[in-house]
Design a protein around this motif. Sequence first.
Motif, mmCIF file in Angstrom:
data_model
loop_
_atom_site.group_PDB
_atom_site.id
_atom_site.type_symbol
_atom_site.label_atom_id
_atom_site.label_comp_id
_atom_site.label_asym_id
_atom_site.label_seq_id
_atom_site.Cartn_x
_atom_site.Cartn_y
_atom_site.Cartn_z
ATOM 1 N N LEU A 77 -3.932 -13.548 4.448
ATOM 2 C CA LEU A 77 -3.947 -14.944 4.872
ATOM 3 C C LEU A 77 -4.523 -15.091 6.278
ATOM 4 C CD1 LEU A 77 -0.460 -16.138 3.569
ATOM 5 C CD2 LEU A 77 -2.708 -16.398 2.480
ATOM 6 N N PRO A 78 -5.032 -16.291 6.621
ATOM 7 C CA PRO A 78 -5.510 -16.531 7.991
ATOM 8 C C PRO A 78 -4.391 -16.345 8.998
ATOM 9 C CG PRO A 78 -6.239 -18.269 6.498
ATOM 10 C CD PRO A 78 -5.267 -17.438 5.724
ATOM 11 N N THR A 79 -4.762 -15.983 10.220
ATOM 12 C CA THR A 79 -3.781 -15.628 11.241
ATOM 13 C C THR A 79 -2.777 -16.751 11.500
ATOM 14 O OG1 THR A 79 -5.422 -14.212 12.300
ATOM 15 C CG2 THR A 79 -3.528 -14.867 13.635
ATOM 16 N N ARG A 80 -3.280 -17.983 11.583
ATOM 17 C CA ARG A 80 -2.380 -19.094 11.931
ATOM 18 C C ARG A 80 -1.336 -19.362 10.848
ATOM 19 N NH1 ARG A 80 -7.216 -21.302 10.341
ATOM 20 N NH2 ARG A 80 -7.133 -22.840 8.650
ATOM 21 N N VAL A 81 -1.590 -18.895 9.643
ATOM 22 C CA VAL A 81 -0.633 -19.067 8.541
ATOM 23 C C VAL A 81 0.167 -17.795 8.321
ATOM 24 C CG1 VAL A 81 -0.403 -19.578 6.078
ATOM 25 C CG2 VAL A 81 -2.141 -20.758 7.450
ATOM 26 N N ALA A 82 -0.496 -16.644 8.479
ATOM 27 C CA ALA A 82 0.124 -15.365 8.124
ATOM 28 C C ALA A 82 1.326 -15.042 8.995
ATOM 29 C CB ALA A 82 -0.918 -14.253 8.207
ATOM 30 N N TRP A 83 1.201 -15.210 10.318
ATOM 31 C CA TRP A 83 2.284 -14.771 11.195
ATOM 32 C C TRP A 83 3.555 -15.611 11.045
ATOM 33 C CZ3 TRP A 83 2.556 -10.207 13.250
ATOM 34 C CH2 TRP A 83 1.380 -9.468 13.453
ATOM 35 N N PRO A 84 3.477 -16.932 10.915
ATOM 36 C CA PRO A 84 4.720 -17.673 10.638
ATOM 37 C C PRO A 84 5.383 -17.250 9.324
ATOM 38 C CG PRO A 84 3.026 -19.161 11.448
ATOM 39 C CD PRO A 84 2.354 -17.854 11.186
ATOM 40 N N LEU A 85 4.573 -17.026 8.263
ATOM 41 C CA LEU A 85 5.148 -16.587 6.988
ATOM 42 C C LEU A 85 5.704 -15.174 7.102
ATOM 43 C CD1 LEU A 85 2.538 -17.954 4.407
ATOM 44 C CD2 LEU A 85 4.809 -18.853 4.963
ATOM 45 N N PHE A 86 5.056 -14.344 7.926
ATOM 46 C CA PHE A 86 5.552 -12.984 8.166
ATOM 47 C C PHE A 86 6.951 -13.033 8.782
ATOM 48 C CE2 PHE A 86 5.983 -9.541 11.296
ATOM 49 C CZ PHE A 86 5.913 -8.423 10.466
ATOM 50 N N ALA A 87 7.102 -13.888 9.811
ATOM 51 C CA ALA A 87 8.421 -14.024 10.440
ATOM 52 C C ALA A 87 9.437 -14.607 9.461
ATOM 53 C CB ALA A 87 8.305 -14.910 11.677
ATOM 54 N N ALA A 88 8.997 -15.576 8.646
ATOM 55 C CA ALA A 88 9.919 -16.185 7.667
ATOM 56 C C ALA A 88 10.372 -15.166 6.642
ATOM 57 C CB ALA A 88 9.225 -17.363 6.978
ATOM 58 N N THR A 89 9.509 -14.220 6.270
ATOM 59 C CA THR A 89 9.892 -13.180 5.308
ATOM 60 C C THR A 89 11.012 -12.318 5.868
ATOM 61 O OG1 THR A 89 7.642 -13.115 4.423
ATOM 62 C CG2 THR A 89 9.043 -11.223 3.964
ATOM 63 N N GLY A 90 10.892 -11.946 7.155
ATOM 64 C CA GLY A 90 11.958 -11.152 7.763
ATOM 65 C C GLY A 90 13.270 -11.918 7.820
ATOM 66 N N LEU A 91 13.197 -13.212 8.193
ATOM 67 C CA LEU A 91 14.417 -14.015 8.289
ATOM 68 C C LEU A 91 15.021 -14.326 6.927
ATOM 69 C CD1 LEU A 91 13.298 -16.543 11.061
ATOM 70 C CD2 LEU A 91 14.855 -14.585 11.315
ATOM 71 N N SER A 92 14.179 -14.290 5.871
ATOM 72 C CA SER A 92 14.688 -14.619 4.536
ATOM 73 C C SER A 92 15.755 -13.638 4.068
ATOM 74 C CB SER A 92 13.538 -14.651 3.526
ATOM 75 O OG SER A 92 12.982 -13.341 3.353
ATOM 76 N N LEU A 93 15.754 -12.422 4.614
ATOM 77 C CA LEU A 93 16.756 -11.434 4.191
ATOM 78 C C LEU A 93 18.131 -11.694 4.797
ATOM 79 C CD1 LEU A 93 14.668 -8.137 4.149
ATOM 80 C CD2 LEU A 93 15.226 -9.668 2.289
ATOM 81 N N LEU A 94 18.197 -12.697 5.661
ATOM 82 C CA LEU A 94 19.523 -13.100 6.134
ATOM 83 C C LEU A 94 20.377 -13.603 4.977
ATOM 84 C CD1 LEU A 94 18.565 -15.039 9.407
ATOM 85 C CD2 LEU A 94 19.725 -12.828 9.273
ATOM 86 N N ILE A 95 19.724 -14.251 4.006
ATOM 87 C CA ILE A 95 20.476 -14.864 2.899
ATOM 88 C C ILE A 95 21.175 -13.817 2.044
ATOM 89 C CG2 ILE A 95 20.271 -16.291 0.827
ATOM 90 C CD1 ILE A 95 17.965 -17.741 2.228
ATOM 91 N N PRO A 96 20.476 -12.796 1.489
ATOM 92 C CA PRO A 96 21.200 -11.802 0.700
ATOM 93 C C PRO A 96 22.192 -11.013 1.537
ATOM 94 C CG PRO A 96 18.925 -11.112 1.042
ATOM 95 C CD PRO A 96 19.020 -12.528 1.485
ATOM 96 N N GLY A 97 21.906 -10.833 2.826
ATOM 97 C CA GLY A 97 22.866 -10.112 3.673
ATOM 98 C C GLY A 97 24.156 -10.876 3.824
ATOM 99 N N ILE A 98 24.040 -12.183 4.028
ATOM 100 C CA ILE A 98 25.241 -13.001 4.177
ATOM 101 C C ILE A 98 25.983 -13.107 2.851
ATOM 102 C CG2 ILE A 98 26.042 -15.342 4.648
ATOM 103 C CD1 ILE A 98 23.736 -15.600 6.664
ATOM 104 N N LEU A 99 25.246 -13.281 1.750
ATOM 105 C CA LEU A 99 25.889 -13.410 0.442
ATOM 106 C C LEU A 99 26.633 -12.146 0.047
ATOM 107 C CD1 LEU A 99 23.136 -15.347 -1.576
ATOM 108 C CD2 LEU A 99 25.270 -16.248 -0.578
ATOM 109 N N ASN A 100 26.164 -10.998 0.514
ATOM 110 C CA ASN A 100 26.826 -9.719 0.187
ATOM 111 C C ASN A 100 27.804 -9.279 1.267
ATOM 112 O OD1 ASN A 100 25.452 -8.280 -2.382
ATOM 113 N ND2 ASN A 100 23.906 -9.517 -1.293
ATOM 114 N N ASP A 101 28.149 -10.183 2.189
ATOM 115 C CA ASP A 101 29.146 -9.921 3.229
ATOM 116 C C ASP A 101 28.823 -8.677 4.055
ATOM 117 O OD1 ASP A 101 30.677 -12.136 2.518
ATOM 118 O OD2 ASP A 101 31.731 -10.997 0.949
ATOM 119 N N LEU A 102 27.546 -8.503 4.392
ATOM 120 C CA LEU A 102 27.173 -7.376 5.250
ATOM 121 C C LEU A 102 27.542 -7.684 6.693
ATOM 122 C CD1 LEU A 102 23.622 -6.443 3.884
ATOM 123 C CD2 LEU A 102 25.820 -5.405 3.286
#
Length: 370
Positions: A77-102
């Motif tokens: 993806l273009p840089t201006r789109v790729a890096w925000p989505l890259f950061a969002a991908t890392g933050l998205s794992l907060l959800i399964p971590g919280i749901l599994n009481d990590l």
Amino acid sequence: MSANPTPATLVTGLITISAAFALQLTHSRRGADRAPLRRRMLTLGAQSVVTYLPLVYFGVAWGGMAGFFAGSLLLLLPTRVAWPLFAATGLSLLIPGILNDLSVIDIVYMCQSTLLSGLVVYGLSRLSAIVEEVHAARAEIARMAVVNERLRLSQDLHDLLGYSLSAIVLKSELIHRLLGVQHERTEQEVTEVLSISRQALADVRRVASGYREMSLLTEVSSAQSVLVSAEVDCTVDIAPALKDVNALAGTVLATVLREAVTNLLRHSKAGRCAISASIDGGTARLTIVNDGLVRDHRPPAPHSGNGLGNLEQRLCAIGGTLTIDRPPGDPDDGASTGLFRLIAEAPVNAVTVTAVTAEPQLKEMANPEP
């Protein structure tokens, strides 16, 4: 579940990993970022499915696969789109971590490892592509080196030998006319022909060795002799301070003088020529004026051939300039010729400041001088 998977779980995991691996190879290959946008979006969508959907079945153990998806986002993806989505991908794992009481530490580690894995995937993929591009460019670099050397050789031969050969032809014609009429003048002209021929041979050897150094004062004297033999009234005004010009500037200005005299002999109807050289501050200026410009002649290019184009590039390479002036004169005087003025300027202590590129010379070679 991960220690003792059921056969169904094992087969499902292998199929999903294989699909993710195949998609990642597709995204990491050279030129993947130049694929049509529709295709890139389809493959990224498929990878997002095999990244997030198995989290429902395998749990946080599958969270490490998100790093590959994050790397693919940066690759496709273009840089201006790729890096925000890259950061969002890392933050998205907060959800399964919280749901599994990590614990907080485990959640932070999972997000951080996902981002680091994405950067590693991106870096290794780009490094591989860069290495391939460098290897592919080696053949082009070698080809350009050969082209540049050929251009240097042709340029030097044109600039150095054009003058010598024109002078030899001119003096040979004069000798032919003087035979049996003026024996002393004939002997003098034969001596000068031999001298010019030896100089031409020396020039060829210098071109072959890649080295040559010319004296402006010597070339002025030689040019004056040739012009007088051609029955051109020649006046010379050389400033004594020209001895301070360094070898590089002197060689380029001497080359300019040779080309100007060659063009005068070959392409003009000059009866008078004035050669002057002076120093103004830190700039050496060579001026050549003749009255042989054919007024109704219109050259196909601004410099009418390859010779003056070569000189302009030589001067630009040492921080100098070439100016060509064609004064219009009096349109009602009935004369078929007019003035032609060439002014070359170069720093007294010249050094090479720019490289002569091949492309302008290739364009000039496509329109050779008549």
